[in-house]
Design a protein around this motif. Structure first.
Motif, short mmCIF file in Angstrom:
data_model
loop_
_atom_site.label_atom_id
_atom_site.label_comp_id
_atom_site.label_asym_id
_atom_site.label_seq_id
_atom_site.Cartn_x
_atom_site.Cartn_y
_atom_site.Cartn_z
N GLU A 190 18.85 9.58 -4.42
CA GLU A 190 17.99 10.70 -4.03
C GLU A 190 18.82 11.75 -3.29
O GLU A 190 19.33 11.51 -2.20
CB GLU A 190 16.85 10.22 -3.14
N THR A 191 18.99 12.90 -3.88
CA THR A 191 19.72 14.01 -3.27
C THR A 191 18.89 15.28 -3.42
O THR A 191 18.02 15.39 -4.29
CB THR A 191 21.09 14.22 -3.94
N LEU A 192 19.17 16.28 -2.59
CA LEU A 192 18.45 17.55 -2.66
C LEU A 192 18.68 18.25 -3.99
O LEU A 192 17.77 18.85 -4.56
CB LEU A 192 18.89 18.46 -1.51
N SER A 193 19.88 18.14 -4.53
CA SER A 193 20.18 18.82 -5.80
C SER A 193 19.46 18.17 -6.98
O SER A 193 19.07 18.86 -7.93
CB SER A 193 21.69 18.82 -6.05
N ARG A 194 19.27 16.87 -6.93
CA ARG A 194 18.62 16.16 -8.03
C ARG A 194 17.10 16.29 -7.98
O ARG A 194 16.42 16.32 -9.00
CB ARG A 194 18.96 14.67 -7.98
N GLN B 52 18.61 4.80 -1.87
CA GLN B 52 19.38 5.51 -0.86
C GLN B 52 20.57 6.27 -1.46
O GLN B 52 21.06 7.23 -0.88
CB GLN B 52 19.88 4.55 0.21
N THR B 53 21.01 5.86 -2.63
CA THR B 53 22.21 6.45 -3.23
C THR B 53 21.92 7.41 -4.37
O THR B 53 22.85 8.03 -4.89
CB THR B 53 23.15 5.35 -3.76
N ASP C 33 26.11 8.69 -13.36
CA ASP C 33 25.48 9.84 -12.71
C ASP C 33 25.57 11.03 -13.65
O ASP C 33 26.66 11.57 -13.87
CB ASP C 33 26.15 10.17 -11.38
#
Length: 350
Positions: free
Chosen positions: A53-57, A50-51, A88
């Motif tokens: 997974e981002t759109l940018s990654r 949940q911490t 990160d």
């Protein structure tokens, strides 16, 4: 009881860095109020995902989860998971997760701590990722397609008079959770198939002539549920679960199963024969970036050493292509009755 792995790992956010499980952890292999460690481990994987997974990654792949079981979780309350970001970068993310439960007096009791490492994996093109591609071969055994489910095979043995009905009942009572979440099959000559996970202690197995460290158990499993790319939560508080999260969490759950008591089952013993048998630590590693828990995986479990009340055990996992995709090693506690701290026979405590 959770009907699917998705149900087991659903979370809601309680604050920026803490999550709460929407399902309660469940028992397996014990009649005590203590939960199977794979429940907390799979929830830990879910919280870490949940911490990261981002759109940018883009897509992230879990490649290691190293940690310790600090104490058993109870089955009558939710698990909370506190996530701390340790790294990160453009390529890597590292998370520390502490899983804990709230006690009746309001105090928090930690049951698991883990460090999970992720790598950015935006493409399925293996040539971009890998300079060398190789894998140790999978063991030669019968295909899962020609096997019946293990529960069906046990029922047949009872009907044929080859197995006492009470042994089948004990298996169902102890391992219903795994059979609910996974399709499960064993080659008929696998030792835990022959002696029903060790419950049928006097049953001779095809590996009785081997030293304990030369014995190997094989089994197959795959997730039962539909593995679509994204799951829309029915609960308004539930966070969405990505396909990657589901598959990694499902295999983390499965690989924790049976590994702690494999020395017992391979030596004609079972859990009531010892004062304590549970996992102390774990090293879970994934060796490919795209996991598919909806396909059959072949697992091999073995034990390497046991002394001073501890054992060291390993699992290896191959996919349908014969590629080694994951490994799990654990140090586990295995105390005799009447040891340094006398307990009630069969009581599953650290």
């Amino acid at each position: 009881m959770a009907a699917t792995i998705h149900d087991m790992i659903r979370l809601k956010r309680t604050n920026k860095n803490t999550f709460e499980s929407l399902a309660l952890p469940e028992r397996m292999g014990t009649e005590a109020r203590l939960a199977f460690g794979g429940c907390a481990l799979s929830m830990t994987v879910s919280a870490a995902f949940q911490t990261v997974e981002t759109l940018s990654r883009g897509r992230m792949a879990l490649y290691s989860a190293l940690g310790h079981f600090l104490g058993p979780a109870l089955i009558d309350r939710a698990v909370f998971l506190k996530v701390t970001a340790l790294r990160d970068t453009r390529t890597f993310a590292t998370r520390q997760v502490i899983a804990f439960q709230k006690q009746d007096d309001g105090r928090e009791r930690a049951c698991l701590s883990a460090q999970l490492d992720f790598i950015v994996s935006p493409t399925d093109d293996q040539s971009i990722h890998s300079f060398l591609q190789y894998s140790v071969s999978s063991p030669q055994t019968v295909s899962p397609e020609v096997l019946r489910s293990y529960s069906e095979a046990l029922r047949d043995r009872v009907m044929d008079g080859a197995l006492h009905p009470n042994v089948e009942k004990a298996y169902t009572a102890n391992f219903r959770l795994f059979e609910t979440l996974f399709e499960y099959k064993m080659p008929p000559d696998a030792p835990l198939s022959e002696n029903v996970m060790g419950i049928d202690k006097t049953r001779k197995t095809s590996q009785d002539h081997l030293p304990l460290t030369s014995k190997r158990h094989l089994d197959y499993f795959r997730i039962r549920q539909n593995t679509s790319s994204t799951f829309s939560p029915l609960d308004p508080d539930a966070l969405p679960i990505s396909s990657a999260c589901l598959h990694f969490a499902a295999l983390a759950f499965a690989l924790d199963a049976a590994i702690a008591f494999i020395p017992l089952s391979l030596s004609h013993n079972f859990l009531p024969d010892v004062a304590a048998c549970s996992s102390l630590d774990f090293a879970l590693r994934f060796h490919i970036d795209v996991m598919d828990a909806g396909r059959w995986h072949l697992r091999e479990i073995r034990t390497l050493v046991g002394d001073y009340g501890r054992t060291y055990n390993e699992s290896r996992l191959w996919n349908e292509k014969g590629r080694l995709v994951a490994t799990m090693s654990q140090q586990d506690i295995l105390r005799p009755h009447g040891g340094p701290d006398k307990r009630t026979r069969g009581e599953a405590k650290l």
